[in-house]
Design an enzyme around this catalytic site. Structure first.
Site, PDB file in Angstrom:
ATOM      1  N   HIS A 271     -19.010   3.162   4.546  1.00 44.86           N
ATOM      2  CA  HIS A 271     -18.647   2.908   3.149  1.00 44.86           C
ATOM      3  C   HIS A 271     -18.670   4.196   2.329  1.00 44.86           C
ATOM      4  O   HIS A 271     -17.923   4.318   1.361  1.00 44.86           O
ATOM      5  CB  HIS A 271     -19.570   1.855   2.540  1.00 44.86           C
ATOM      6  CG  HIS A 271     -19.195   0.459   2.927  1.00 44.86           C
ATOM      7  ND1 HIS A 271     -19.129  -0.583   2.028  1.00 44.86           N
ATOM      8  CD2 HIS A 271     -18.840  -0.067   4.122  1.00 44.86           C
ATOM      9  CE1 HIS A 271     -18.754  -1.683   2.650  1.00 44.86           C
ATOM     10  NE2 HIS A 271     -18.583  -1.398   3.922  1.00 44.86           N
ATOM     11  N   ASP A 272     -19.517   5.144   2.698  1.00 41.86           N
ATOM     12  CA  ASP A 272     -19.506   6.432   2.007  1.00 41.86           C
ATOM     13  C   ASP A 272     -18.267   7.233   2.374  1.00 41.86           C
ATOM     14  O   ASP A 272     -17.537   7.718   1.512  1.00 41.86           O
ATOM     15  CB  ASP A 272     -20.773   7.230   2.345  1.00 41.86           C
ATOM     16  CG  ASP A 272     -20.856   8.534   1.554  1.00 41.86           C
ATOM     17  OD1 ASP A 272     -20.462   8.541   0.371  1.00 41.86           O
ATOM     18  OD2 ASP A 272     -21.315   9.548   2.116  1.00 41.86           O
TER      19      ASP A 272
ATOM     20  N   VAL B 280     -14.611   6.342   1.061  1.00 40.38           N
ATOM     21  CA  VAL B 280     -14.357   6.459  -0.378  1.00 40.38           C
ATOM     22  C   VAL B 280     -14.804   7.854  -0.832  1.00 40.38           C
ATOM     23  O   VAL B 280     -15.994   8.156  -0.834  1.00 40.38           O
ATOM     24  CB  VAL B 280     -15.105   5.366  -1.171  1.00 40.38           C
ATOM     25  CG1 VAL B 280     -14.701   5.419  -2.640  1.00 40.38           C
ATOM     26  CG2 VAL B 280     -14.819   3.991  -0.593  1.00 40.38           C
TER      27      VAL B 280
ATOM     28  N   SER C 237     -21.329   9.809  -2.386  1.00 44.52           N
ATOM     29  CA  SER C 237     -20.923   9.222  -3.674  1.00 44.52           C
ATOM     30  C   SER C 237     -21.370   7.762  -3.777  1.00 44.52           C
ATOM     31  O   SER C 237     -21.537   7.242  -4.883  1.00 44.52           O
ATOM     32  CB  SER C 237     -19.407   9.335  -3.859  1.00 44.52           C
ATOM     33  OG  SER C 237     -18.711   8.853  -2.727  1.00 44.52           O
TER      34      SER C 237
ATOM     35  N   THR D 231     -21.397  -5.636  15.854  1.00 47.75           N
ATOM     36  CA  THR D 231     -22.323  -6.242  16.813  1.00 47.75           C
ATOM     37  C   THR D 231     -23.744  -6.336  16.258  1.00 47.75           C
ATOM     38  O   THR D 231     -24.618  -6.945  16.881  1.00 47.75           O
ATOM     39  CB  THR D 231     -22.313  -5.467  18.144  1.00 47.75           C
ATOM     40  OG1 THR D 231     -23.067  -6.173  19.127  1.00 47.75           O
ATOM     41  CG2 THR D 231     -22.926  -4.088  17.976  1.00 47.75           C
TER      42      THR D 231
ATOM     43  N   ASP E  41     -23.171 -11.155  15.288  1.00 44.03           N
ATOM     44  CA  ASP E  41     -23.083 -11.305  16.745  1.00 44.03           C
ATOM     45  C   ASP E  41     -24.114 -12.362  17.148  1.00 44.03           C
ATOM     46  O   ASP E  41     -25.321 -12.108  17.104  1.00 44.03           O
ATOM     47  CB  ASP E  41     -23.367  -9.957  17.412  1.00 44.03           C
ATOM     48  CG  ASP E  41     -23.468 -10.025  18.928  1.00 44.03           C
ATOM     49  OD1 ASP E  41     -23.395 -11.135  19.491  1.00 44.03           O
ATOM     50  OD2 ASP E  41     -23.634  -8.962  19.554  1.00 44.03           O
TER      51      ASP E  41
END
Length: 276
Positions: free
Chosen positions: A16-17, A20, A26, A147, A194
């Site tokens: 996710h860092d 973006v 950020s 997983t 999972d």
């Protein structure tokens, strides 16, 4: 690792860092009067992204030993590396390069521009990863991180539980027993991603995809082309194959749009830009 959920969160945090604004921490910046809507408040991150306190603790320890040397962006990358090691029973061990700087900009709306939602089809996924310089194989291999960890019901209800669906009927029934028919912010439980080895970073995800026991539309879409389906089969059936590919893909992802020079800094506090 005492809490496998934290490990899964740290691997997700790197993704996710990096997607973006690049791998620049950020995602760690807290809201301020000047920037009330940073990335961590974007819908893909809030309220589901966690592990921020782990990064804070690591940063504190590093700052005590060598102030203003190790960036928060590097700490995220190292934390994802270590989480991979522990969750895989040391099957996923790799060196993570350093040298990232921390970014100065963070905007919640950018999370929707770059983070792929679980409803994406295969073509959308391929395009999404290509923008970041990652290949089709990188995308399929990094999807294997599903997983471990948990998912909110709203990420796959009602889409995946609609009739007809390619999802295994017994798996669908199990999900219906755990999730409301219409999840809302006040009623949005989580389920394991999972069902076979929920706390282990292994290739079970690909076996689940082949058995039509994967949570997301994006997971199921990996079978929608011969090329990606072959990668799924190889990852499911060749011992050690996925682990080796995952190591390389993690390092590659952790080098996306890295900040250097005057484009970044080494934050003293991971939650705020430096004030000189």
């Amino acid at each position: 690792m005492r809490d496998p959920g934290v490990g899964a969160s740290l691997i997700r945090m790197l993704f996710h860092d990096c997607f973006v604004e690049g791998c620049d921490a950020s995602v760690l910046l807290d809201p301020t009067p000047f920037n009330p809507q940073p990335e961590k408040l974007g819908p893909p991150n809030n309220p589901s992204l966690s592990g921020f306190e782990v990064i804070d603790a690591a940063k504190y320890a590093v700052e005590m030993a060598c102030p203003s040397v190790v960036s928060c962006a590097d700490i995220i990358a190292f934390a994802a590396r270590d989480a991979s090691l522990f969750l895989s029973d040391r099957m996923v061990a790799f060196d993570m390069p350093a040298g990232r700087l921390d970014g100065l900009y963070s905007n919640a709306s950018r999370t929707l521009d770059f983070l792929p939602p679980p409803k994406f089809n295969l073509g959308q996924l391929i395009d999404n990863f290509a923008v970041k310089g990652l290949s089709v194989e990188d995308m399929v291999v990094l999807s294997g991180s599903h997983t471990v960890g948990r998912s909110h019901c709203s990420s796959f209800v009602p889409d995946r539980l609609a009739v007809p669906s390619d999802i295994d009927p017994s798996f669908a029934a199990s999900l219906r027993s755990q999730c409301p028919a219409s999840p809302s912010p006040s009623n949005d439980p989580t389920v394991v991603q999972d069902v076979v080895t929920p706390n282990k970073l292994d290739n079970q995800y690909y076996k689940n995809v082949l058995a039509h026991k994967a949570l997301f539309t994006s997971d199921a879409s990996l079978l929608s082309s011969p090329a990606t389906a072959k990668i799924v089969v190889d990852n499911a059936n060749i011992p050690g194959w996925w682990e080796d590919q995952f190591k390389k893909a993690m390092v590659k992802m952790a080098s996306v749009e890295v900040k250097t020079g005057s484009n970044g800094e080494v934050r003293r506090n991971c939650r705020a830009v430096n004030h000189y």
